[in-house]
Design a protein around this motif. Structure first.
Motif, short mmCIF file in Angstrom:
data_model
loop_
_atom_site.label_atom_id
_atom_site.label_comp_id
_atom_site.label_asym_id
_atom_site.label_seq_id
_atom_site.Cartn_x
_atom_site.Cartn_y
_atom_site.Cartn_z
N PHE A 49 0.84 -1.20 0.00
CA PHE A 49 0.00 0.00 0.00
C PHE A 49 0.87 1.24 0.00
CE2 PHE A 49 -1.82 3.52 2.46
CZ PHE A 49 -2.87 3.83 1.62
N GLY A 50 0.51 2.22 -0.82
CA GLY A 50 1.20 3.51 -0.86
C GLY A 50 0.25 4.58 -1.35
N TRP A 51 0.70 5.82 -1.28
CA TRP A 51 -0.12 6.94 -1.75
C TRP A 51 0.77 8.04 -2.29
CZ3 TRP A 51 0.99 11.51 0.66
CH2 TRP A 51 1.56 11.44 1.93
N ILE A 52 0.17 8.84 -3.17
CA ILE A 52 0.85 9.99 -3.78
C ILE A 52 -0.14 11.15 -3.82
CG2 ILE A 52 1.99 10.90 -5.83
CD1 ILE A 52 2.60 7.99 -6.65
N LYS A 53 0.25 12.30 -3.29
CA LYS A 53 -0.57 13.51 -3.38
C LYS A 53 0.04 14.38 -4.47
CE LYS A 53 -2.27 15.60 0.31
NZ LYS A 53 -2.45 16.49 1.49
N PHE A 54 -0.79 14.84 -5.38
CA PHE A 54 -0.29 15.61 -6.53
C PHE A 54 -1.33 16.61 -6.98
CE2 PHE A 54 -2.54 11.93 -8.02
CZ PHE A 54 -3.25 12.36 -9.13
N ASP A 55 -0.88 17.60 -7.79
CA ASP A 55 -1.85 18.47 -8.43
C ASP A 55 -1.74 18.29 -9.93
OD1 ASP A 55 0.42 19.92 -9.04
OD2 ASP A 55 -0.22 21.77 -8.11
N MET A 56 -2.89 18.40 -10.58
CA MET A 56 -2.97 18.13 -12.02
C MET A 56 -4.21 18.81 -12.57
SD MET A 56 -3.38 14.39 -13.84
CE MET A 56 -1.71 13.88 -13.59
N GLU A 57 -4.17 19.12 -13.84
CA GLU A 57 -5.34 19.66 -14.50
C GLU A 57 -6.42 18.59 -14.54
OE1 GLU A 57 -4.25 21.27 -18.29
OE2 GLU A 57 -2.75 22.59 -17.41
N ALA A 58 -7.64 18.98 -14.28
CA ALA A 58 -8.74 18.02 -14.17
C ALA A 58 -8.97 17.23 -15.45
CB ALA A 58 -10.01 18.75 -13.76
N ASP A 59 -8.73 17.85 -16.61
CA ASP A 59 -8.98 17.13 -17.87
C ASP A 59 -7.94 16.04 -18.15
OD1 ASP A 59 -6.99 18.99 -18.26
OD2 ASP A 59 -7.63 19.57 -20.27
N LYS A 60 -6.80 16.06 -17.46
CA LYS A 60 -5.78 15.03 -17.65
C LYS A 60 -6.03 13.81 -16.74
CE LYS A 60 -3.04 17.61 -20.26
NZ LYS A 60 -1.67 17.92 -20.36
N LEU A 61 -6.95 13.96 -15.80
CA LEU A 61 -7.20 12.90 -14.83
C LEU A 61 -7.76 11.64 -15.48
CD1 LEU A 61 -6.71 12.75 -11.82
CD2 LEU A 61 -9.12 13.26 -11.47
N ALA A 62 -8.61 11.79 -16.49
CA ALA A 62 -9.18 10.63 -17.18
C ALA A 62 -8.08 9.82 -17.87
CB ALA A 62 -10.23 11.08 -18.19
N THR A 63 -7.09 10.50 -18.43
CA THR A 63 -5.97 9.81 -19.07
C THR A 63 -5.17 9.02 -18.04
OG1 THR A 63 -5.84 11.62 -20.65
CG2 THR A 63 -3.96 10.13 -20.55
N LEU A 64 -4.93 9.62 -16.88
CA LEU A 64 -4.21 8.93 -15.81
C LEU A 64 -4.99 7.70 -15.36
CD1 LEU A 64 -1.89 8.77 -13.74
CD2 LEU A 64 -3.28 10.20 -12.24
N LYS A 65 -6.29 7.83 -15.22
CA LYS A 65 -7.11 6.70 -14.79
C LYS A 65 -7.02 5.55 -15.79
CE LYS A 65 -11.81 5.40 -13.49
NZ LYS A 65 -11.62 4.08 -14.03
N LYS A 66 -7.05 5.84 -17.08
CA LYS A 66 -6.94 4.80 -18.10
C LYS A 66 -5.59 4.09 -18.01
CE LYS A 66 -10.08 6.84 -21.45
NZ LYS A 66 -10.22 7.52 -22.73
N GLN A 67 -4.53 4.86 -17.78
CA GLN A 67 -3.20 4.26 -17.66
C GLN A 67 -3.13 3.35 -16.43
OE1 GLN A 67 -0.37 7.47 -17.54
NE2 GLN A 67 -0.56 7.90 -19.74
N LEU A 68 -3.73 3.78 -15.32
CA LEU A 68 -3.70 2.99 -14.10
C LEU A 68 -4.56 1.73 -14.23
CD1 LEU A 68 -3.88 5.81 -11.42
CD2 LEU A 68 -1.87 4.54 -12.14
N ASP A 69 -5.69 1.85 -14.94
CA ASP A 69 -6.55 0.68 -15.16
C ASP A 69 -5.82 -0.43 -15.92
OD1 ASP A 69 -8.89 1.43 -13.84
OD2 ASP A 69 -9.66 2.52 -15.58
N SER A 70 -4.93 -0.05 -16.82
CA SER A 70 -4.24 -1.05 -17.64
C SER A 70 -2.96 -1.58 -16.98
CB SER A 70 -3.91 -0.45 -19.01
OG SER A 70 -2.99 0.61 -18.85
#
Length: 171
Positions: free
Chosen positions: A88-109
């Motif tokens: 288990f780990g965590w990362i706190k970050f800031d990012m533009e909201a429209d890039k979040l969907a791309t990150l989610k897709k990368q993490l899903d795969s």
């Protein structure tokens, strides 16, 4: 129109603050089948993914092995695997909201992740400090060998019966 009423538009960049970025926290579970020495490399890969999408890391915690509250399953290469431990780990970050969907897709795969959760949060540190939660919080404990045991006085049954009778008569 008087000059005092003129509105001056300042872009977020000119103001020194980028309001289009929001603060998020990614909590994740890596599969326990990876070697312990490979966990930091996978952690670094997650941070690189975030940074490649324009995110800025605020704080993070290296993944550590822990027992899960319940068994979780994940399908990896058409085989369902069940896990009762994970990194288990965590990362706190800031990012533009429209890039979040791309990150989610990368993490899903990502086959090394059992599960992840991205939550919107605040930039400030929200970790509560660890405190001692003992039963006698604030009081120093006495060592067992220093405790004095008081000898109990012998019980006189006749005297107790007399006191009980006296109390009953009064009532």
């Amino acid at each position: 129109m008087p000059e005092a009423e003129n509105n001056i538009n300042i872009t977020p960049e000119e103001n020194g603050k980028d309001d289009s970025k929001k603060v998020y926290e990614l909590g994740y579970l890596f599969v326990p089948t990876i070697a312990e020495e490979n966990a930091p490399a996978l952690f670094g890969n997650l941070k690189e993914q975030i940074e490649s999408l324009g995110g800025e890391i605020i704080s993070s915690e290296m993944p550590r092995m822990m027992h899960l509250a319940y068994v979780m399953s994940k399908v990896i290469t058409n085989v369902r695997h069940r896990f009762d431990t994970a990194y288990f780990g965590w990362i706190k970050f800031d990012m533009e909201a429209d890039k979040l969907a791309t990150l989610k897709k990368q993490l899903d795969s990502n086959p090394d992740l059992i599960r992840f959760l991205i939550t919107k949060t605040v930039r400030e540190n929200t970790l509560a400090p660890k405190r001692y939660a003992g039963s006698s919080a604030g009081r120093p404990r006495m060592a067992p060998e220093r405790r004095e045991e008081k000898d109990a006085a012998p019980i006189d049954k006749v005297e107790i019966d007399k006191e009980i009778d006296a109390l009953v008569e009064e009532a």
